[in-house]
Design an enzyme around this catalytic site. Structure first.
Site, PDB file in Angstrom:
ATOM      1  N   ASN A  31      -7.600  -4.831  -7.851  1.00 49.12           N
ATOM      2  CA  ASN A  31      -8.002  -3.454  -7.641  1.00 49.12           C
ATOM      3  C   ASN A  31      -8.439  -2.888  -8.990  1.00 49.12           C
ATOM      4  O   ASN A  31      -7.837  -3.186 -10.022  1.00 49.12           O
ATOM      5  CB  ASN A  31      -6.827  -2.633  -7.099  1.00 49.12           C
ATOM      6  CG  ASN A  31      -6.270  -3.200  -5.812  1.00 49.12           C
ATOM      7  OD1 ASN A  31      -6.836  -3.020  -4.747  1.00 49.12           O
ATOM      8  ND2 ASN A  31      -5.151  -3.910  -5.903  1.00 49.12           N
ATOM      9  N   GLU A  54     -10.840  -0.680  -4.206  1.00 46.87           N
ATOM     10  CA  GLU A  54      -9.715  -1.458  -3.693  1.00 46.87           C
ATOM     11  C   GLU A  54     -10.144  -2.870  -3.339  1.00 46.87           C
ATOM     12  O   GLU A  54     -11.174  -3.076  -2.685  1.00 46.87           O
ATOM     13  CB  GLU A  54      -9.102  -0.789  -2.455  1.00 46.87           C
ATOM     14  CG  GLU A  54      -8.199   0.387  -2.788  1.00 46.87           C
ATOM     15  CD  GLU A  54      -7.207   0.659  -1.676  1.00 46.87           C
ATOM     16  OE1 GLU A  54      -6.462  -0.278  -1.287  1.00 46.87           O
ATOM     17  OE2 GLU A  54      -7.162   1.806  -1.194  1.00 46.87           O
ATOM     18  N   ARG A  55      -9.337  -3.807  -3.759  1.00 53.78           N
ATOM     19  CA  ARG A  55      -9.569  -5.216  -3.453  1.00 53.78           C
ATOM     20  C   ARG A  55      -9.624  -5.404  -1.934  1.00 53.78           C
ATOM     21  O   ARG A  55      -8.693  -5.090  -1.217  1.00 53.78           O
ATOM     22  CB  ARG A  55      -8.430  -6.051  -4.060  1.00 53.78           C
ATOM     23  CG  ARG A  55      -8.487  -7.527  -3.774  1.00 53.78           C
ATOM     24  CD  ARG A  55      -7.328  -8.267  -4.416  1.00 53.78           C
ATOM     25  NE  ARG A  55      -6.031  -7.818  -3.937  1.00 53.78           N
ATOM     26  CZ  ARG A  55      -4.878  -8.442  -4.191  1.00 53.78           C
ATOM     27  NH1 ARG A  55      -4.866  -9.531  -4.941  1.00 53.78           N
ATOM     28  NH2 ARG A  55      -3.738  -7.969  -3.726  1.00 53.78           N
ATOM     29  N   THR A 104      -0.786   2.638  -4.807  1.00 53.03           N
ATOM     30  CA  THR A 104      -0.422   1.745  -5.909  1.00 53.03           C
ATOM     31  C   THR A 104      -1.365   1.939  -7.093  1.00 53.03           C
ATOM     32  O   THR A 104      -0.954   1.812  -8.251  1.00 53.03           O
ATOM     33  CB  THR A 104      -0.441   0.273  -5.459  1.00 53.03           C
ATOM     34  OG1 THR A 104      -1.724  -0.047  -4.895  1.00 53.03           O
ATOM     35  CG2 THR A 104       0.661  -0.014  -4.447  1.00 53.03           C
ATOM     36  N   GLY A 105      -2.623   2.274  -6.815  1.00 49.43           N
ATOM     37  CA  GLY A 105      -3.571   2.541  -7.880  1.00 49.43           C
ATOM     38  C   GLY A 105      -3.208   3.786  -8.667  1.00 49.43           C
ATOM     39  O   GLY A 105      -3.369   3.833  -9.896  1.00 49.43           O
ATOM     40  N   HIS A 147      -3.725  -4.409 -10.532  1.00 51.29           N
ATOM     41  CA  HIS A 147      -4.606  -3.283 -10.849  1.00 51.29           C
ATOM     42  C   HIS A 147      -5.099  -3.412 -12.276  1.00 51.29           C
ATOM     43  O   HIS A 147      -4.349  -3.794 -13.175  1.00 51.29           O
ATOM     44  CB  HIS A 147      -3.872  -1.944 -10.693  1.00 51.29           C
ATOM     45  CG  HIS A 147      -3.521  -1.623  -9.285  1.00 51.29           C
ATOM     46  ND1 HIS A 147      -4.350  -0.891  -8.460  1.00 51.29           N
ATOM     47  CD2 HIS A 147      -2.436  -1.942  -8.543  1.00 51.29           C
ATOM     48  CE1 HIS A 147      -3.784  -0.779  -7.265  1.00 51.29           C
ATOM     49  NE2 HIS A 147      -2.623  -1.408  -7.293  1.00 51.29           N
ATOM     50  N   CYS A 204      -5.603   5.537  -3.408  1.00 50.06           N
ATOM     51  CA  CYS A 204      -4.830   4.295  -3.431  1.00 50.06           C
ATOM     52  C   CYS A 204      -3.485   4.617  -4.074  1.00 50.06           C
ATOM     53  O   CYS A 204      -3.442   5.009  -5.247  1.00 50.06           O
ATOM     54  CB  CYS A 204      -5.573   3.218  -4.212  1.00 50.06           C
ATOM     55  SG  CYS A 204      -4.633   1.678  -4.414  1.00 50.06           S
ATOM     56  N   CYS A 260       0.856  -1.182   0.000  1.00 49.23           N
ATOM     57  CA  CYS A 260       0.000   0.000   0.000  1.00 49.23           C
ATOM     58  C   CYS A 260       0.891   1.231   0.000  1.00 49.23           C
ATOM     59  O   CYS A 260       1.650   1.458   0.947  1.00 49.23           O
ATOM     60  CB  CYS A 260      -0.923   0.011   1.210  1.00 49.23           C
ATOM     61  SG  CYS A 260      -1.944   1.508   1.305  1.00 49.23           S
ATOM     62  N   GLY A 261       0.804   2.018  -1.068  1.00 49.04           N
ATOM     63  CA  GLY A 261       1.653   3.200  -1.178  1.00 49.04           C
ATOM     64  C   GLY A 261       1.329   4.250  -0.142  1.00 49.04           C
ATOM     65  O   GLY A 261       2.231   4.855   0.464  1.00 49.04           O
TER      66      GLY A 261
END
Length: 261
Positions: free
Chosen positions: A175, A193-194, A204-205, A146, A202, A68-69
């Site tokens: 995601n 988000e998953r 990473t998103g 993603h 998000c 998670c970024g």
């Protein structure tokens, strides 16, 4: 703490052991009967010399996430401002590898953090025939999966995101990002988000969206990703293909909770 509204409960496991984090994540994340969050993050010592600290993250449904970024930026702020490290560059062990956090500090306060998210990975793109008229999306892995869909209708995130997370094309779920390039070049993005559903942001998103925009010719190597809770600056570095994510991190409150057995 939260990063652009993506809020998690953080526990320093160097002081407090959480025996059953999956159970705690479900109970504490409930926004009506618990503390309320997108999930639970455990900060710990690193078991390997290549990293300074470790992170484990559990979604609101109890499932464990790879990375998670937004949470990693919050951890950087937590470690520095709580005196657990004096380093301005922190190596953080996650389930998707060791990430380097570069802290941007002003008068002892971490105002923002740049995370080296390493290089993205790609798989064969999928085409969904679900009668919704979706454009073909782009699959990007930032250590977690993603699927980025560019569309004018980004507000379909709730109904369509829920469906696509569990699509057979994603055996480990995914995601889902719905993105629209604005006239000023910024990319407005909403995220499913998953394991957590719609979230304010998000990390990473945002990275996956910026990479997808670049490889589909919608943007260059740098993008500002505008999410529901704030904006993240993403650079997809050409020299080594690493993705750099810069954004804020904020404390919300401290408290005590019963350890979930």
């Amino acid at each position: 703490m939260h990063g652009c509204g993506n809020d998690y409960i953080y526990v320093n496991t160097m002081e407090y052991d959480i025996a059953h984090p999956q159970v705690a994540a479900i109970a504490w994340s409930d926004r009506h009967k618990g503390i309320g969050s997108d999930g639970l993050v455990l900060i710990g010592r690193s078991p390997i010399p290549e990293a300074d600290f470790s992170m484990r993250i559990f979604n609101a449904d109890g499932s464990e996430a790879m990375m998670c970024g937004n949470a990693s930026r919050c951890i950087g702020k937590y470690l520095f401002e709580r005196g657990l490290t004096s380093k301005k560059k922190i190596r953080l062990l996650t389930l998707s590898g060791v990430k380097t956090l570069a802290l941007h500090i002003n008068d002892g306060i971490v105002e923002s953090v740049t995370v080296d998210m390493l290089a993205p990975a790609f798989e064969v793109e999928s085409q969904f025939d679900d009668g919704r008229g979706l454009d073909k999306g782009t699959f990007v892995s930032m250590g977690n999966p993603h699927y980025v869909i560019f569309t004018d209708n980004i507000d379909q995130v709730g109904e369509t995101g829920r469906t696509l997370e569990h699509h057979p094309a994603f055996p480990q779920r995914s995601n889902i990002e719905f993105a629209r390039v604005e006239n000023d070049g910024r990319i407005r993005t909403r995220v499913w988000e998953r394991g957590s559903g719609i979230t304010q942001a998000c990390g990473t998103g945002a990275c996956a969206t910026a990479v997808a925009a670049c490889i589909t010719g919608r943007a260059g190597r740098t993008s500002d990703i505008v999410m529901d809770g704030g904006t993240l600056h993403i650079e997809w570095r050409e020299t080594d293909s690493h993705v750099l994510m810069t954004g804020p991190a904020e404390f919300v409150f401290d408290g005590e909770a019963e350890i979930m057995e």
